[in-house]
Design a protein around this motif. Structure first.
Motif, PDB file in Angstrom:
ATOM      1  N   ILE C 166     104.378 -64.404  34.819  1.00  0.00           N
ATOM      2  CA  ILE C 166     104.619 -63.061  34.296  1.00  0.00           C
ATOM      3  C   ILE C 166     106.115 -62.823  34.067  1.00  0.00           C
ATOM      4  O   ILE C 166     106.512 -62.206  33.073  1.00  0.00           O
ATOM      5  CB  ILE C 166     103.987 -61.971  35.215  1.00  0.00           C
ATOM      6  N   ASN C 167     106.930 -63.361  34.976  1.00  0.00           N
ATOM      7  CA  ASN C 167     108.369 -63.136  34.826  1.00  0.00           C
ATOM      8  C   ASN C 167     108.944 -63.915  33.648  1.00  0.00           C
ATOM      9  O   ASN C 167     109.810 -63.414  32.932  1.00  0.00           O
ATOM     10  CB  ASN C 167     109.098 -63.480  36.120  1.00  0.00           C
ATOM     11  N   GLN C 168     108.429 -65.123  33.430  1.00  0.00           N
ATOM     12  CA  GLN C 168     108.879 -65.890  32.250  1.00  0.00           C
ATOM     13  C   GLN C 168     108.430 -65.194  30.972  1.00  0.00           C
ATOM     14  O   GLN C 168     109.168 -65.139  29.986  1.00  0.00           O
ATOM     15  CB  GLN C 168     108.338 -67.313  32.305  1.00  0.00           C
ATOM     16  N   LYS C 169     107.232 -64.651  31.034  1.00  0.00           N
ATOM     17  CA  LYS C 169     106.690 -63.924  29.878  1.00  0.00           C
ATOM     18  C   LYS C 169     107.614 -62.750  29.529  1.00  0.00           C
ATOM     19  O   LYS C 169     107.942 -62.513  28.356  1.00  0.00           O
ATOM     20  CB  LYS C 169     105.298 -63.405  30.241  1.00  0.00           C
ATOM     21  N   ALA C 170     108.067 -62.039  30.596  1.00  0.00           N
ATOM     22  CA  ALA C 170     108.954 -60.899  30.373  1.00  0.00           C
ATOM     23  C   ALA C 170     110.309 -61.354  29.827  1.00  0.00           C
ATOM     24  O   ALA C 170     110.881 -60.719  28.930  1.00  0.00           O
ATOM     25  CB  ALA C 170     109.142 -60.124  31.683  1.00  0.00           C
ATOM     26  N   LEU C 171     110.819 -62.469  30.374  1.00  0.00           N
ATOM     27  CA  LEU C 171     112.098 -63.002  29.881  1.00  0.00           C
ATOM     28  C   LEU C 171     112.014 -63.322  28.387  1.00  0.00           C
ATOM     29  O   LEU C 171     112.858 -62.911  27.591  1.00  0.00           O
ATOM     30  CB  LEU C 171     112.454 -64.295  30.641  1.00  0.00           C
ATOM     31  N   ARG C 172     110.916 -64.013  28.032  1.00  0.00           N
ATOM     32  CA  ARG C 172     110.769 -64.441  26.633  1.00  0.00           C
ATOM     33  C   ARG C 172     110.506 -63.255  25.716  1.00  0.00           C
ATOM     34  O   ARG C 172     111.008 -63.215  24.580  1.00  0.00           O
ATOM     35  CB  ARG C 172     109.658 -65.476  26.514  1.00  0.00           C
ATOM     36  N   ALA C 173     109.745 -62.291  26.202  1.00  0.00           N
ATOM     37  CA  ALA C 173     109.474 -61.099  25.391  1.00  0.00           C
ATOM     38  C   ALA C 173     110.768 -60.335  25.123  1.00  0.00           C
ATOM     39  O   ALA C 173     111.022 -59.874  24.013  1.00  0.00           O
ATOM     40  CB  ALA C 173     108.464 -60.199  26.104  1.00  0.00           C
ATOM     41  N   GLY C 174     111.571 -60.224  26.162  1.00  0.00           N
ATOM     42  CA  GLY C 174     112.860 -59.543  25.995  1.00  0.00           C
ATOM     43  C   GLY C 174     113.723 -60.295  24.998  1.00  0.00           C
ATOM     44  O   GLY C 174     114.368 -59.695  24.125  1.00  0.00           O
ATOM     45  N   TYR C 175     113.710 -61.593  25.108  1.00  0.00           N
ATOM     46  CA  TYR C 175     114.515 -62.447  24.229  1.00  0.00           C
ATOM     47  C   TYR C 175     114.047 -62.295  22.778  1.00  0.00           C
ATOM     48  O   TYR C 175     114.849 -62.091  21.863  1.00  0.00           O
ATOM     49  CB  TYR C 175     114.389 -63.905  24.662  1.00  0.00           C
ATOM     50  N   ALA C 176     112.725 -62.335  22.600  1.00  0.00           N
ATOM     51  CA  ALA C 176     112.166 -62.218  21.257  1.00  0.00           C
ATOM     52  C   ALA C 176     112.493 -60.857  20.648  1.00  0.00           C
ATOM     53  O   ALA C 176     112.906 -60.755  19.490  1.00  0.00           O
ATOM     54  CB  ALA C 176     110.658 -62.434  21.308  1.00  0.00           C
ATOM     55  N   GLY C 177     112.368 -59.829  21.461  1.00  0.00           N
ATOM     56  CA  GLY C 177     112.687 -58.476  21.000  1.00  0.00           C
ATOM     57  C   GLY C 177     114.111 -58.389  20.507  1.00  0.00           C
ATOM     58  O   GLY C 177     114.418 -57.776  19.480  1.00  0.00           O
ATOM     59  N   GLY C 178     114.979 -59.032  21.225  1.00  0.00           N
ATOM     60  CA  GLY C 178     116.395 -58.991  20.859  1.00  0.00           C
ATOM     61  C   GLY C 178     116.655 -59.747  19.570  1.00  0.00           C
ATOM     62  O   GLY C 178     117.488 -59.362  18.764  1.00  0.00           O
TER      63      GLY C 178
END
Lengths: 243, 70, 183, 356
Positions: C166-178
């Motif tokens: 879940i934490n990697q998912k959040a990291l990648r989602a944040g990255y993608a959003g940016g």
């Protein structure tokens, strides 16, 4: 007797109970073949002379700190035999916290508190064990419970502690009691050797000089007045032997 | 066989506190007129009266007296 | 290369984890890292602030004094106290899900990131810290996203392995959003 | 523990360095900011046959350490200001008894209970001692996790060589700081020191040994103090450690230890790039104080700025060391939030001392 240094006269006052306790300790160390691996930790006060008359390793701790010193020593050398020899000023006043915690932890060391009810070396001042109405230079009108509190029943305080393997109040007031004291001490030593836990003996002893009494009178006071307040008694014995 | 017992007195150690005399059941002990090196009139025994019970050796605070067996 | 970062928030938001993860990611890149933190005498609640210095050279002073390249403000209660930590020309990321009114400060670049809302949508509100870090990686490249993801596994270890996903998912989602957003 | 490079809190680095150097006994009582050391040793010492012993007070801690040291084994005690206060009796005692040990004081604000974040206010207590009598013990002030690791074998060697307690001091911020550290220098050395000559292990095959710090003849006390002073003199001659930077032509020198040392070194480096003639000294041993570097300062030095997280303690040693040869000024700050030492304030002081 290899443990005892017979050529060295005791420096204690005539009639002092410390001499009897020292002889009993030396006899037991000798009889149990403990000399090679014994370390005695003495407190500050007249008890500090205790090891001078014995051929054993000894540490003179700071005032009241014999018990943690013995604790650290036992951690480092668990198979050595270590006992502390302290007066009631050292053990029950400045060193009470250390005594209680070591007892409760069940540290397998033996603590001998020679209780003469005064600070002997400094001139007989009031100790936690001074009896009510007893006069000393620091309670010149007699100990008053309201002013100074009551005599501290150290042995009774330890009765409920699971870490204590042997607990007794002994006395050197009469030859019979001295024989009994030796048996009690032997049990305390055994409790440590069998790693059963903490062992504590309080030995009632006179201080003829500090009490300002004749020697024989001081032993009679010990046998009667003191024993009425602080009875000779075995409180805990997990060794199972007779004492 | 009954062992031969002797009361040995190391008078150099005696401080004349009198406890042994007080507790001796046979009144066999007394202080003598001489002084030891510490300046005390040390204890002496009457071998006639002494029963070698070692009561004195038990109470002595200075390890002066003891009954030894052969 | 040397970067100074401040991560500030309320106790329990995981700002110390953000700081720790930044350091571990820097170590993944063979850089040096020093982290210090302020803490209260209480065990829970209150504010939490992590100070981080990462560098490919030996780190001299580990202190941050109004010279942070990046300042992450995750909770409104610490905005006033820590917005000044950012250097002039620095980047201030704030968690716009909780910090409702835009912080005021001259000569810094603001990054408004609705981290808590985004994390909630991902199914774990507590991963807001990771979402913000991912976004920060995309916007500033302070550490590569892959370094953050692999450092995360080390930080969580065996005991918390179940939290990696879940934490990697959040990291990648944040990255993608940016990455998707126009700067 | 396979890897030698780790990312750890400095208090934990201290504990891990002890393990790797062969220390197996740690005595402590919980107190912020030193508790991390005992938490670490409690979790890890047993794996190497060691023991963390939580005593009932710092009085008991230091005396347990005394008893352990008497057996000839090296132990450690860690604490912070108020606990260090209580240990002073035991530290003086161990010094007199010539018992080696390793001590750590993570300094917090004082006097009184004090704030738990950093200060360097125990400088006097560390270097002058809080026990009665004349005595000095080696004091190390590392400025990074790596320096803790590098100094641990040195401290162990000095503890055995001089048979003395050896003290580490860190401020509370430094204690809580997390850094990358390489443990390669932390080699097991404790077991290589033979303590059989003096330890109190029981009078087997030898005469009795008695540890006596009191005196039975008045000359005993005199002899003991003379012996301790001879040791202090030998340490002063041989054991001074410091870090220096660009002193050759310096007009102003900044002097700071521990964490402020790191802050100041960076400032000095940055001023040097501007062409300002500023040098830097960071004492690593606080006792013996690195007088040698001050004695060797070039004549160009006209001012020394001492920066400390206290209101003027080490500055006294700097003044003694320069003995009036140049001006000595002080900037100190204690407490509040990070950073404890305001770099801006140091820069302002320097700007006043070195006009552009």
């Amino acid at each position: 007797m290899k443990t005892f240094r017979e050529e060295k006269n005791f420096s204690w006052c005539p009639g002092c109970g410390h001499g009897i306790v020292a002889r009993l300790c030396a006899e037991l160390i000798e009889e149990n073949n403990l000399r090679d691996r014994t370390c005695c930790v003495v407190g500050i006060g007249c008890g500090g002379f205790h090891h001078h008359y014995m051929e054993i390793d000894a540490l003179e701790a700071a005032h009241g700190r014999s018990i943690p010193v013995a604790t650290g020593y036992k951690l480092g050398l668990p198979d050595n035999f270590v006992y502390t020899l302290q007066g009631d000023g050292d053990c029950a006043s400045i060193g009470l916290a250390e005594l209680m915690h070591a007892a409760n932890r069940g540290t397998p060391i033996t603590v001998i508190m020679v209780n003469n009810g005064v600070f002997g070396m400094t001139g007989g001042q009031m100790s936690p064990e001074t009896l009510i109405s007893q006069k000393t230079p620091t309670c010149p009108f007699g100990r008053d419970a309201k002013l100074h509190g009551n005599p501290l029943k150290v042995s009774e305080m330890m009765q409920e502690m699971d870490g204590v393997a042997y607990l007794a109040r002994l006395s050197v007031a009469t030859p019979t009691l001295v024989r009994k004291a030796k048996k009690g001490l032997a049990q305390a030593f055994k409790a440590q050797e069998e790693k059963l836990g903490f062992s504590f003996v309080e030995i009632l002893s006179p201080c003829p000089t500090g009490w300002n009494m004749k020697v024989v009178d001081s032993y009679q006071r010990l046998a009667k007045e003191v024993a009425e307040i602080l009875p000779v008694k075995e409180f805990i014995n997990k060794v199972g032997g007779e004492s | 066989m009954k062992k031969n017992k002797t009361l040995v007195i190391n008078s150099a150690r005696c401080k004349a506190c009198g406890l042994c005399i007080h507790f001796c059941p046979k009144k066999a002990l007394s202080l003598c007129g001489e002084f030891n090196d510490m300046g005390y009139n040390f204890v002496q025994s009457d071998q006639e009266l002494c029963v070698k019970c070692n009561t004195c050796g038990t109470i002595c605070p200075d390890v002066v007296l003891k009954v030894v067996e052969d | 290369m040397k970067k100074k970062l401040v991560f500030a928030g309320s106790g329990g938001q995981g700002v110390i984890s953000m700081a720790t993860l930044t350091c571990l990611a820097a170590i993944e890149c063979k850089w040096n890292a020093v982290m210090s933190q302020t803490y209260g005498i209480e065990q829970r609640g209150g504010t939490a602030v992590g100070f981080v210095v990462i560098s490919d050279e030996e780190i001299g002073s580990p202190m941050i004094e109004e010279d942070a390249d990046i300042c992450c403000l995750m909770h409104p209660m610490i905005v006033d106290a820590h917005i000044k930590d950012a250097a002039s020309g620095g980047i201030v990321l704030y968690n716009s899900s909780l910090v409702k009114s835009e912080p005021v400060r001259e000569s810094v670049e603001f990054l408004s990131v609705p981290a808590t809302d985004a994390a909630q949508e991902l199914g774990e509100r507590r991963a807001a810290n990771m979402f913000a870090l991912g976004r920060l990686s995309a916007e500033t490249g302070f550490v590569p996203i892959e370094a953050l993801c692999s450092a995360l596994e080390k930080m969580l270890g065996e005991k918390k392995k179940h939290l990696v996903e879940i934490n990697q998912k959040a990291l990648r989602a944040g990255y993608a959003g940016g990455c998707n957003e126009e700067k | 523990m396979e890897s030698n490079t780790l990312f750890m809190k400095n208090s934990e680095i201290f504990a891990e360095a002890m393990i790797r150097c062969g220390i197996r006994y740690h005595f402590a009582y919980p107190i912020t900011p030193a508790t991390d050391v005992m938490k670490y040793t409690a979790a890890h010492f047993h794996k190497v046959g060691g023991r963390m012993f939580q005593a009932e007070s710092e009085l008991a801690v230091i005396n347990c350490l005394t008893g352990l040291a008497a057996t000839g084994q090296l132990g450690c005690a860690s604490t912070s200001g108020p606990g260090f206060d209580l240990m002073q009796e035991g530290i003086g005692f161990m010094t007199a008894a010539e018992l080696p040990c390793i001590l750590l004081d993570n300094m917090r604000v004082g006097p009184g209970d004090g704030d738990i974040i950093g200060s360097q206010q125990d400088y006097f207590m560390a270097t002058r001692g809080g026990s009665h009598g004349d005595y000095y013990i080696p004091v190390y002030a590392p400025a990074s996790g790596q320096e803790i690791v590098d100094l641990m074998p040195v401290a162990i060697d000095r503890a055995f060589t001089y048979r003395t307690p050896v003290l580490f001091v860190m401020d509370g911020v430094m204690a809580q700081m997390i850094e990358t550290v390489d443990f390669t220098p932390a080699k097991e050395t404790v077991s290589s020191y033979d303590t059989g000559e003096w330890s109190y292990t029981g009078a087997k095959d030898r005469g009795k040994r008695a540890l006596i710090t009191g005196s039975y003849a008045h000359s005993d006390g005199e002899q003991m103090v003379k012996k301790l002073m001879a040791k202090a003199e030998a340490m002063t001659a041989k054991e001074q450690l410091w870090e220096e930077y660009e002193l050759e032509d310096a007009e102003v020198v900044v002097c700071a230890f521990g964490l402020p040392g790191r802050v100041c070194r960076e400032i000095v480096q940055e001023r040097r790039k501007q062409g300002e003639k500023i040098g830097f000294i960071r004492p690593i041993t606080l006792f013996p104080f690195p007088e040698k570097v001050f004695a060797g300062l070039p004549g160009s030095v006209r001012e020394i700025l001492v920066v400390e997280m206290n209101y003027g303690q080490m500055v006294q040693d700097v003044r003694l060391a320069v003995n009036g040869r140049c001006n000595v000024s002080h900037y100190g700050h204690v407490g509040g939030d990070q950073p404890m030492i305001k770099a801006r304030e140091v820069r302002n002081r320097l700007a006043a001392l070195v006009p552009a």
